[in-house]
Design an enzyme around this catalytic site. Structure first.
Site, PDB file in Angstrom:
ATOM      1  N   GLU A  35       0.825  -1.215   0.000  1.00 44.14           N
ATOM      2  CA  GLU A  35       0.000   0.000   0.000  1.00 44.14           C
ATOM      3  C   GLU A  35       0.858   1.263   0.000  1.00 44.14           C
ATOM      4  O   GLU A  35       0.511   2.266   0.616  1.00 44.14           O
ATOM      5  CB  GLU A  35      -0.930  -0.015   1.219  1.00 44.14           C
ATOM      6  CG  GLU A  35      -1.907  -1.165   1.204  1.00 44.14           C
ATOM      7  CD  GLU A  35      -2.805  -1.222   2.421  1.00 44.14           C
ATOM      8  OE1 GLU A  35      -2.745  -0.305   3.282  1.00 44.14           O
ATOM      9  OE2 GLU A  35      -3.574  -2.189   2.521  1.00 44.14           O
ATOM     10  N   CYS A  36       1.946   1.235  -0.716  1.00 47.50           N
ATOM     11  CA  CYS A  36       2.914   2.335  -0.755  1.00 47.50           C
ATOM     12  C   CYS A  36       2.849   3.024  -2.114  1.00 47.50           C
ATOM     13  O   CYS A  36       2.489   2.402  -3.116  1.00 47.50           O
ATOM     14  CB  CYS A  36       4.316   1.744  -0.511  1.00 47.50           C
ATOM     15  SG  CYS A  36       5.683   2.904  -0.638  1.00 47.50           S
ATOM     16  N   GLY A  37       3.231   4.272  -2.147  1.00 48.29           N
ATOM     17  CA  GLY A  37       3.310   4.977  -3.422  1.00 48.29           C
ATOM     18  C   GLY A  37       4.308   4.337  -4.383  1.00 48.29           C
ATOM     19  O   GLY A  37       4.205   4.510  -5.598  1.00 48.29           O
ATOM     20  N   THR A  39       4.679   1.025  -4.611  1.00 46.45           N
ATOM     21  CA  THR A  39       4.212  -0.340  -4.883  1.00 46.45           C
ATOM     22  C   THR A  39       4.220  -0.685  -6.368  1.00 46.45           C
ATOM     23  O   THR A  39       4.545  -1.827  -6.721  1.00 46.45           O
ATOM     24  CB  THR A  39       2.820  -0.572  -4.261  1.00 46.45           C
ATOM     25  OG1 THR A  39       2.931  -0.400  -2.840  1.00 46.45           O
ATOM     26  CG2 THR A  39       2.287  -1.957  -4.555  1.00 46.45           C
TER      27      THR A  39
END
Length: 159
Positions: A35-37, A39
């Site tokens: 759920e990371c930018g 990803t």
């Protein structure tokens, strides 16, 4: 002298393996999050794995929930997410800590062998990458912003 081959880790499926099984391969070890930018880098990592795998290269993914709680899932959820959304076939390991007192021993080694900006050892965010040569020694550390596509020349030099 230590190398990544002296460590073991648990795969998402629960099996503990020694990294000495990757002896002779060039490795890109990455702490990941779903759920990371950053990803979307999973897609680029998978492309590297496919492009260079037959020549003795592997990406090893280590999910981590220490940065913004961006990897909340369990092993089954992480594996499903990576396969469904990015077609990940490279080895994924159980969620670990990559910094602090509970950091996995592999990451203590990686961060000591390749300090970050201004010689800081701590991993600062998801998708920090460590390039490892065929002898199991860390060659370079890459910041999360460094896209997998930017690593072709460095990987080819080690193959």
């Amino acid at each position: 002298m230590d190398s990544v081959y002296t460590f073991s880790a648990q795969r998402l499926g629960g099996e503990t393996i020694g990294l000495d099984g990757y002896r002779g391969k060039v490795l890109l070890i990455v702490n990941t999050a779903s759920e990371c930018g950053f990803t979307p880098q999973y897609a680029g990592l998978q492309k590297l794995h496919e492009q260079y795998g037959a020549r003795g290269f592997a990406v090893l993914g280590f999910p981590c929930n220490q940065f913004g709680k961006q990897e909340p899932g369990d092993a089954a959820q992480i594996g499903s997410f990576c396969e469904k959304n990015f077609g990940v076939t490279f080895p994924m390991f159980d969620k670990i800590d990559v910094k602090g007192p509970n950091a996995h021993p592999l990451y203590r080694y990686l961060t000591s062998a390749a300090p970050g900006l201004l010689w800081t050892k701590a991993v600062k965010w998801n998708f920090t990458k460590f390039l490892v040569d065929r002898n199991g020694e860390v060659v370079k550390r890459y910041a999360p912003r460094t896209k997998p596509e930017a690593l072709h020349r460095s990987i080819e030099a080690l193959l």
